[in-house]
Design an enzyme around this catalytic site. Structure first.
Site, mmCIF file in Angstrom:
data_model
loop_
_atom_site.group_PDB
_atom_site.id
_atom_site.type_symbol
_atom_site.label_atom_id
_atom_site.label_comp_id
_atom_site.label_asym_id
_atom_site.label_seq_id
_atom_site.Cartn_x
_atom_site.Cartn_y
_atom_site.Cartn_z
ATOM 1 N N ASP A 327 26.957 4.337 15.061
ATOM 2 C CA ASP A 327 27.227 3.404 16.129
ATOM 3 C C ASP A 327 26.739 4.099 17.398
ATOM 4 O O ASP A 327 26.584 5.310 17.408
ATOM 5 C CB ASP A 327 28.748 3.180 16.159
ATOM 6 N N ASP A 520 33.244 4.856 16.225
ATOM 7 C CA ASP A 520 34.490 5.155 16.931
ATOM 8 C C ASP A 520 35.545 4.091 16.658
ATOM 9 O O ASP A 520 36.646 4.148 17.177
ATOM 10 C CB ASP A 520 34.252 5.303 18.429
ATOM 11 N N ASP A 524 33.708 -1.644 15.166
ATOM 12 C CA ASP A 524 33.018 -1.270 13.928
ATOM 13 C C ASP A 524 33.940 -0.814 12.800
ATOM 14 O O ASP A 524 33.465 -0.287 11.798
ATOM 15 C CB ASP A 524 31.909 -0.242 14.193
HETATM 16 P P1 ADP Z 1 28.294 -0.425 20.361
HETATM 17 O O1 ADP Z 1 27.746 -0.968 19.090
HETATM 18 O O2 ADP Z 1 27.210 0.232 21.182
HETATM 19 O O3 ADP Z 1 29.477 0.466 20.176
HETATM 20 P P2 ADP Z 1 29.893 -2.768 20.935
HETATM 21 O O4 ADP Z 1 29.634 -3.521 19.674
HETATM 22 O O5 ADP Z 1 31.225 -2.142 21.099
HETATM 23 O O6 ADP Z 1 28.750 -1.685 21.240
HETATM 24 O O7 ADP Z 1 29.649 -3.757 22.156
HETATM 25 C C1 ADP Z 1 28.419 -4.452 22.248
HETATM 26 C C2 ADP Z 1 28.177 -5.052 23.600
HETATM 27 O O8 ADP Z 1 29.119 -6.078 23.858
HETATM 28 C C3 ADP Z 1 28.324 -4.076 24.738
HETATM 29 O O9 ADP Z 1 27.147 -3.360 24.993
HETATM 30 C C4 ADP Z 1 28.675 -5.013 25.894
HETATM 31 O O10 ADP Z 1 27.493 -5.587 26.416
HETATM 32 C C5 ADP Z 1 29.484 -6.100 25.234
HETATM 33 N N1 ADP Z 1 30.919 -5.844 25.342
HETATM 34 C C6 ADP Z 1 31.769 -5.544 24.322
HETATM 35 N N2 ADP Z 1 33.024 -5.385 24.764
HETATM 36 C C7 ADP Z 1 32.972 -5.546 26.103
HETATM 37 C C8 ADP Z 1 33.940 -5.499 27.152
HETATM 38 N N3 ADP Z 1 35.217 -5.206 26.921
HETATM 39 N N4 ADP Z 1 33.513 -5.732 28.409
HETATM 40 C C9 ADP Z 1 32.228 -6.006 28.664
HETATM 41 N N5 ADP Z 1 31.279 -6.064 27.734
HETATM 42 C C10 ADP Z 1 31.632 -5.853 26.472
HETATM 43 MG MG MG Z 2 31.289 1.149 19.520
#
Ligand code: ADP
Ligand code: MG
Length: 626
Positions: A327, A520, A524
């Site tokens: 991730d 983390d 995921d």
């Molecule tokens: P990663 O796979 O990099 O861990 P996530 O799946 O957790 O990323 O989140 C994907 C995208 O969704 C983030 O890059 C952001 O654009 C958006 N996002 C998710 N949660 C939030 C939040 N709490 N506030 C703002 N944007 C969010």
């Molecule tokens: Mg993440």
């Protein structure tokens, strides 16, 4: 030594002394037999009792049964052939008990080694009452109490520092030798040792839910999830023992009968003796003891290096890792974002940030934490209502009576709003207020210091492909991946898409190749469970992730994955060496015995010898060197 082991040692010494004494006392006939039977009882009574219990419980074919049968048989033969050689049965029992004693000391020691290395079990917590410190059982401290940790003491319960600063020794938890400096406001986990300052800590968890207790639980229960090798051995034993008993029976009865039929002398005592010796040799103790011990040592060795492995089956899977999927946020990157710009804002920049921070007040996503930190002001939750978080998109909420949305392009499209694209580097948080686009906040994250090194080291230790999955924008993802040397990138994924991507990879790989997913747990956790091996970040990761994962990295350093793989390979290597070595010796001895080329003495020497070597080899799994 425990009391039981000391008692055993005494029985061994007394038996040896009695054997020597009897050698010089010229008694014969029934008196001689009686004297030797007394010695036999001293050394073998517990084995006889266990063998009897096994028969009563309907599970007769264990090593106790084999030993009892063989040694009693030796006595019987000595009486039958009138040789008066009663020493043999006793000596076999004696050596067997010496082997058992050695093994129980070795196992006890390595268990103690591991617990000592994992010296994180706190014995007490200090509570200040009326200016005096009182030591209490950490299990009795309620969440939210203030405890005091003095220099040299272990932190007993997880919490937040309310007063004081200190350097912490976290080596028992993370394998990291550099001390970590903490001050008021920082979170602190149990199991660290305070090296110099007095800390007042407000506890945030109960003792049983704290890091130290969780880790000890994990390590102690790791053995309950059996690996394939272990399962194989118990299946093997179920077939092996009856087969050996049948073979012995054939040697004792069928061979003399066939000889008689062919006109040769039956030679009953000789063949019965061979059959009994055969039984002594057949006992698979080296395997039965050394394999679980190797896995236990492997799990213990890994935990010393800051890698918690939840069961020996994962140790086996780890050693076959060929694909590592990461991730991005919080795993390869630090997950701590800095605001680098606010663009096209419909309000004042600071006001936009305030709305964002308030709308995010309930989210545990690293983005939310970073926005709240960048805003800096007090978060008054009474100004916020109707909070909704859409994973992989962002959040919506009502702040001061205005509907606020904060998230990525997907979120805007979902709300029917056209966002203004941004060309700056970094993750973009688009904002909409009362259904109208209100500008965006650009934040950027940096890769973890060892991330690139970890990806390179994984490649070097035989991982075929590294993949990064992220919910972030393609542009950001490409940039991070290029910097780290990851082979493939998939961006703009929702949590369900991440599962689908991992499933695609799982379907394409070979049977013996294992896929590890490192995350983390934020957005995921499902993937962590779906992968062959789920690896979670222990420090920053959510509780759900640590729960769902099979392997936990205590300090979130991706380089630990390489260590975990190396440790698992060493451990599996040791297990294989022990299996091959003891089976070769075992079958060799069985052949020699059947051919009449080895007596019971030689047999028991070979058996105990192999076991000692196998146990010593198993203990090697505890030590890991770069
Ligand atoms: P990663 O796979 O990099 O861990 P996530 O799946 O957790 O990323 O989140 C994907 C995208 O969704 C983030 O890059 C952001 O654009 C958006 N996002 C998710 N949660 C939030 C939040 N709490 N506030 C703002 N944007 C969010
Ligand atoms: Mg993440």
């Amino acid at each position: 030594m425990t009391r039981k082991q000391k008692k055993m040692l005494w029985r061994i010494i007394i038996t040896a002394a009695m054997l020597i004494a009897l050698h010089f006392i010229p008694i014969t006939g029934i008196m001689r037999l009686a004297a030797y039977l007394v010695v036999y009882a001293v050394i073998g009574s517990d084995i006889l009792r266990k063998a009897g219990k096994g028969i009563v419980n309907g599970r007769p074919f264990d090593e106790n049964f084999l030993m009892a049968l063989a040694t009693l048989g030796a006595f019987f033969l000595a009486v039958w052939t009138k040789s008066g050689d009663y020493v043999e049965g006793i000596a076999v029992m004696l050596f067997y008990q010496i082997g058992e004693l050695f093994q129980s000391c070795a196992v006890g020691r390595s268990r103690r080694d591991i617990s000592a290395l994992m010296d994180i079990r706190p014995d007490y917590a200090n509570i200040e009452t009326d200016g005096r410190l009182e030591q209490v059982d950490p299990g009795e401290v309620a969440v939210g109490s203030v405890i005091v940790v003095q220099p040299g003491e272990k932190v007993p319960i997880d919490g937040v520092i309310v007063e004081g600063e200190a350097s912490l020794n976290t080596s028992a938890l993370t394998g990291e030798s550099l001390p970590r400096d903490v001050k008021a406001g920082d979170g602190i986990v149990s199991g660290c040792i305070d090296m110099n300052g007095v800390l007042k800590i407000r506890t945030t968890r109960e003792f049983g839910e704290s890091t130290a207790s969780k880790i000890l639980d994990l390590v102690e229960n790791a053995g309950s999830r059996k690996s394939r090798s272990e399962a194989l051995i118990s299946r093997f034993a179920r077939v092996y023992t009856p087969a050996v008993c049948l073979a012995a029976l054939a040697l004792a009865i069928a061979v003399p009968l066939v000889r008689m039929a062919c006109g040769a002398a039956a030679n009953w005592p000789d063949w019965i003796y061979r059959a009994l010796t055969f039984l002594v040799v057949s006992c698979p103790c080296a395997l039965v003891i050394s394999i679980p011990l190797s896995f236990f040592a492997g799990v213990g060795g890994a935990s010393r290096e800051g890698v918690l492995i939840k069961g020996s089956n994962y140790l086996e899977a780890l050693s076959e890792t060929k694909y590592v999927v990461f991730d991005k946020t919080g795993t390869l990157t630090q997950g701590v974002f800095e605001v680098t710009g606010v663009h096209h804002s419909a309000l004042e920049d600071a006001k936009l940030l305030e709305y964002a921070a308030l709308a995010e007040c309930a989210s545990s996503h690293p983005i939310s934490k970073s926005l709240q930190k960048a805003y800096g002001g007090e978060i008054d939750r009474s100004r916020v209502s109707d909070i909704g978080e859409i994973s992989g998109h962002g959040v919506t909420a009502v702040v001061d009576g205005h509907t606020v949305a904060a998230g990525n392009t997907k979120l805007m499209h979902r709300l029917g709003i056209e966002p203004i694209e941004c060309r700056s580097a970094g993750t973009v948080i688009h904002m909409a207020i009362d259904g109208k686009y209100a500008g965006h906040i650009v934040i950027s994250d940096v890769p973890k210091p060892h991330a690139a090194e970890a990806v390179a080291a994984l490649k070097k230790c035989g991982v075929k492909k590294t993949v990064m999955l992220t919910g972030d924008a393609q542009r950001v993802a490409d940039e991070v991946a290029a910097g780290l040397g990851v082979d493939e990138v998939r961006a703009e994924l929702l949590p369900a898409d991440k599962v689908a991507e991992v499933e695609k990879l799982l379907a394409a790989k070979g049977e013996k190749e294992k896929l590890a997913f490192v995350g983390d747990g934020i957005n995921d956790a499902p993937v962590l469970t779906r992968a062959d091996i789920g690896i979670a970040m222990g420090a920053m990761g959510s509780d759900a992730a640590i729960e769902a994962a099979d392997v936990v990295l205590m300090d979130d350093d991706p380089k630990r994955i390489v260590k975990a793989i190396r440790i698992s390979r060493k451990c599996i290597g040791i297990v294989k060496q022990n299996i091959v070595f003891s089976l070769i010796v075992k079958f060799g001895c069985l052949a020699l015995v059947a051919a009449g080329l080895a007596n019971m003495w030689a047999a028991i020497f070979a058996d105990v010898g192999v076991m000692i070597l196998a146990v010593l080899n198993a203990i090697r799994a505890l030590r890991y060197k770069e």
